[in-house]
Enzyme design. Sequence first.
Site, PDB file in Angstrom:
ATOM      1  N   ASP A   1       0.843  -1.188   0.000  1.00 48.01           N
ATOM      2  CA  ASP A   1       0.000   0.000   0.000  1.00 48.01           C
ATOM      3  C   ASP A   1       0.888   1.251   0.000  1.00 48.01           C
ATOM      4  OD1 ASP A   1      -2.230   1.697   0.381  1.00 48.01           O
ATOM      5  OD2 ASP A   1      -2.030   1.554   2.566  1.00 48.01           O
TER       6      ASP A   1
ATOM      7  N   ASP B   1      -0.371   4.945   0.982  1.00 50.10           N
ATOM      8  CA  ASP B   1      -0.666   5.892   2.068  1.00 50.10           C
ATOM      9  C   ASP B   1      -0.552   5.219   3.434  1.00 50.10           C
ATOM     10  OD1 ASP B   1      -1.253   8.185   0.441  1.00 50.10           O
ATOM     11  OD2 ASP B   1      -3.060   7.114  -0.192  1.00 50.10           O
TER      12      ASP B   1
END
Lengths: 174, 174
Positions: free
Chosen positions: B7, B9
């Site tokens: 991922d 963020d």
Amino acid sequence: MIKIALDMDDVLAATHDKLIDYVLNHLDTDVAEADFHQDSFENLLSVKEMKQVHSVLNTPGFFRTIPLIDGAQEAVYELSKHYEIYIASAAMEFRESFKDKFDWLDEHFPFIPWTNRIFCGDKSILYTDYLIDDSVRNIATFKANGILFTAPSNLRENRFVRADNWEEVKKMLL
Amino acid sequence: MIKIALDMDDVLAATHDKLIDYVLNHLDTDVAEADFHQDSFENLLSVKEMKQVHSVLNTPGFFRTIPLIDGAQEAVYELSKHYEIYIASAAMEFRESFKDKFDWLDEHFPFIPWTNRIFCGDKSILYTDYLIDDSVRNIATFKANGILFTAPSNLRENRFVRADNWEEVKKMLL
């Protein structure tokens, strides 16, 4: 619910046709228009001409106004009643394409929400039950049920399940 | 080669910290700074304040200048020698984020090529061996080995394998 991933270029959007128009109108090529409907640009154009094609693919706006492939909109809408539909484009190759492709989907496929849109590169990381794509490489590396959507670049390929158009996809899946 | 999806963020990029700065400087909230490090914005802010947060997330440039999470760059580079690394961001939620996120990756993770970058929504369609993500929903719907990366929004979650930082990820995977 069974999940189907759909490629964009030359499955939903008539990208190759738009590029043929560009090549015939802007490049000084001896290739006949009919040949572009029977083979890939890579096989028909020079390295220099391919650079020009890549350059137009990286022009802001190019992907925003591509015509729909015949029957795509209605067929995908019908499929979306029975399957979970994802749209997966190898957009990462073209940095200028992201917003254009997103807005094109908003215009033509507003019933496919942002949660079900994917911009990627290598499609072997897709975990869906089906992938409908015109790229032989994408179908070859897909782990589940690939359907090769007929396009000039794949006419001589015979290893995979093939659909020539959206009517055939509907017959297979509805 | 084993595939790991990461991922962006709050795993690679310190997005939550940048948003805390924004909230403290631009919103008229009574929430103490320390609380934002212990819980999600959704739990701490009003609906109106959340709209302002979403608005800043949709501002061109926001995602371009986010600081790196401590240790992320060096750890991902080490991992990339042993695993095939993909970066998968739920960028589709924010139409203005695409180019910023792509350019941010070019700056901080130039060794991850476009073929291995994914902007998506629902991450349940990812077919990799590992997913490292701070979103409980993404880890819960992932089919293979999920590693929950500690973030303010997931501190009370105890169902999944957890890494508090990149040092812990390296200990697990290298």
